[in-house]
Motif scaffolding. Sequence first.
Motif, mmCIF file in Angstrom:
data_model
loop_
_atom_site.group_PDB
_atom_site.id
_atom_site.type_symbol
_atom_site.label_atom_id
_atom_site.label_comp_id
_atom_site.label_asym_id
_atom_site.label_seq_id
_atom_site.Cartn_x
_atom_site.Cartn_y
_atom_site.Cartn_z
ATOM 1 N N ALA A 91 0.827 -1.207 0.000
ATOM 2 C CA ALA A 91 0.000 0.000 0.000
ATOM 3 C C ALA A 91 0.864 1.260 0.000
ATOM 4 N N ASP A 92 1.911 1.267 0.807
ATOM 5 C CA ASP A 92 2.758 2.453 0.914
ATOM 6 C C ASP A 92 3.514 2.720 -0.384
ATOM 7 N N TYR A 93 3.820 1.665 -1.127
ATOM 8 C CA TYR A 93 4.493 1.843 -2.418
ATOM 9 C C TYR A 93 3.571 2.532 -3.422
ATOM 10 N N GLY A 94 2.271 2.334 -3.250
ATOM 11 C CA GLY A 94 1.307 2.985 -4.134
ATOM 12 C C GLY A 94 0.401 2.051 -4.904
ATOM 13 N N PHE A 95 0.535 0.755 -4.667
ATOM 14 C CA PHE A 95 -0.348 -0.184 -5.357
ATOM 15 C C PHE A 95 -1.745 -0.140 -4.743
ATOM 16 N N LYS A 96 -2.749 -0.132 -5.609
ATOM 17 C CA LYS A 96 -4.145 -0.170 -5.185
ATOM 18 C C LYS A 96 -4.753 -1.557 -5.368
ATOM 19 N N VAL A 97 -4.164 -2.329 -6.286
ATOM 20 C CA VAL A 97 -4.704 -3.643 -6.635
ATOM 21 C C VAL A 97 -3.551 -4.623 -6.806
ATOM 22 N N VAL A 98 -3.755 -5.853 -6.336
ATOM 23 C CA VAL A 98 -2.842 -6.957 -6.637
ATOM 24 C C VAL A 98 -3.675 -8.055 -7.276
ATOM 25 N N ILE A 99 -3.200 -8.574 -8.398
ATOM 26 C CA ILE A 99 -3.924 -9.621 -9.127
ATOM 27 C C ILE A 99 -3.079 -10.886 -9.146
ATOM 28 N N SER A 100 -3.712 -12.006 -8.819
ATOM 29 C CA SER A 100 -3.047 -13.307 -8.850
ATOM 30 C C SER A 100 -4.115 -14.369 -9.067
ATOM 31 N N SER A 101 -3.676 -15.598 -9.268
ATOM 32 C CA SER A 101 -4.641 -16.695 -9.377
ATOM 33 C C SER A 101 -4.919 -17.335 -8.023
ATOM 34 N N PHE A 102 -4.117 -16.958 -7.004
ATOM 35 C CA PHE A 102 -4.355 -17.463 -5.648
ATOM 36 C C PHE A 102 -3.576 -16.614 -4.653
ATOM 37 N N PHE A 103 -4.240 -16.280 -3.530
ATOM 38 C CA PHE A 103 -3.601 -15.555 -2.433
ATOM 39 C C PHE A 103 -3.670 -16.379 -1.154
ATOM 40 N N ALA A 104 -2.645 -16.244 -0.327
ATOM 41 C CA ALA A 104 -2.735 -16.782 1.025
ATOM 42 C C ALA A 104 -3.840 -16.023 1.757
ATOM 43 N N ASP A 105 -4.658 -16.744 2.526
ATOM 44 C CA ASP A 105 -5.848 -16.139 3.136
ATOM 45 C C ASP A 105 -5.519 -14.969 4.058
ATOM 46 N N ILE A 106 -4.503 -15.134 4.906
ATOM 47 C CA ILE A 106 -4.184 -14.066 5.858
ATOM 48 C C ILE A 106 -3.704 -12.826 5.115
ATOM 49 N N PHE A 107 -2.855 -13.016 4.107
ATOM 50 C CA PHE A 107 -2.412 -11.859 3.335
ATOM 51 C C PHE A 107 -3.601 -11.174 2.669
ATOM 52 N N LYS A 108 -4.500 -11.960 2.123
ATOM 53 C CA LYS A 108 -5.662 -11.390 1.430
ATOM 54 C C LYS A 108 -6.466 -10.499 2.370
ATOM 55 N N ASN A 109 -6.697 -10.974 3.582
ATOM 56 C CA ASN A 109 -7.439 -10.174 4.560
ATOM 57 C C ASN A 109 -6.654 -8.940 4.982
ATOM 58 N N ASN A 110 -5.348 -9.100 5.203
ATOM 59 C CA ASN A 110 -4.517 -7.952 5.568
ATOM 60 C C ASN A 110 -4.529 -6.893 4.469
ATOM 61 N N ALA A 111 -4.484 -7.341 3.223
ATOM 62 C CA ALA A 111 -4.495 -6.402 2.097
ATOM 63 C C ALA A 111 -5.787 -5.589 2.093
ATOM 64 N N MET A 112 -6.915 -6.264 2.212
ATOM 65 C CA MET A 112 -8.194 -5.551 2.185
ATOM 66 C C MET A 112 -8.324 -4.603 3.367
ATOM 67 N N ASN A 113 -7.801 -5.003 4.519
ATOM 68 C CA ASN A 113 -7.857 -4.128 5.692
ATOM 69 C C ASN A 113 -6.987 -2.885 5.527
ATOM 70 N N ASN A 114 -6.067 -2.933 4.566
ATOM 71 C CA ASN A 114 -5.208 -1.781 4.280
ATOM 72 C C ASN A 114 -5.551 -1.142 2.939
ATOM 73 N N PHE A 115 -6.764 -1.421 2.480
ATOM 74 C CA PHE A 115 -7.332 -0.806 1.285
ATOM 75 C C PHE A 115 -6.532 -1.115 0.023
ATOM 76 N N VAL A 116 -5.985 -2.324 -0.025
ATOM 77 C CA VAL A 116 -5.404 -2.870 -1.253
ATOM 78 C C VAL A 116 -6.332 -3.993 -1.700
ATOM 79 N N LEU A 117 -6.763 -3.951 -2.953
ATOM 80 C CA LEU A 117 -7.753 -4.903 -3.450
ATOM 81 C C LEU A 117 -7.056 -6.122 -4.055
ATOM 82 N N PRO A 118 -7.142 -7.295 -3.401
ATOM 83 C CA PRO A 118 -6.543 -8.514 -3.960
ATOM 84 C C PRO A 118 -7.578 -9.247 -4.818
ATOM 85 N N LEU A 119 -7.304 -9.371 -6.093
ATOM 86 C CA LEU A 119 -8.276 -9.958 -7.015
ATOM 87 C C LEU A 119 -7.770 -11.285 -7.554
#
Length: 197
Positions: A91-119
């Motif tokens: 988030a601090d680097y400036g990314f708003k979205v991360v796209i992958s075919s699979f995310f680790a669940d904890i990272f996915k939740n942490n990302a959304m809680n920091n307003f980064v959209l994991p798709l």
Amino acid sequence: MEKFVTLTSTVVPLPIQNIDTDQIIPARFLKAISKEGFGNNLFRDWRYDKNNNAISSFVLNNPIYNESKILVTGKNFGSGSSREHAAWAIADYGFKVVISSFFADIFKNNAMNNFVLPLVVSETFLSQIFESVNKNPKTTLTIDLENQIINNNSTRQLEKFIINAYKKECFLNGFDDIDFLLDKKYKIEEYERNCEY
């Protein structure tokens, strides 16, 4: 927080699988307690050599991607430890979205809680994005959160994505968890007034 409705941006391609949180933000940089500044050390050991010189071959050191708000990565992004600092760095680097075919669940939740959209997208669509960027580094994607669609603007290929309804509402309105509750305050108060004790 800023509302997220649509985003059109070039993308940073990082076609590496199994990127863990220690690669995202090495453990030696976890001493700070503020979220600010972590972006400087995002993928630190891939961006810089032991003498702190930028490694020109690493994608984040390519100036063509300086304005990119979307990171596209290989399968199983954010595995490893549960450190929230990984999401802070992205988030601090400036990314708003991360796209992958699979995310680790904890990272996915942490990302959304920091307003980064994991798709999460299909392997086929992910490969098509990498192919498009390889052909043209100025390829853009459009993220339409309201309709839950990703558009590859180079090929006009579309893919739907899934997002939790609660988190979708938070992103669309720029709410964190507290903001969401405050927005419902009048409903809570109305319920209390009408509740029989």
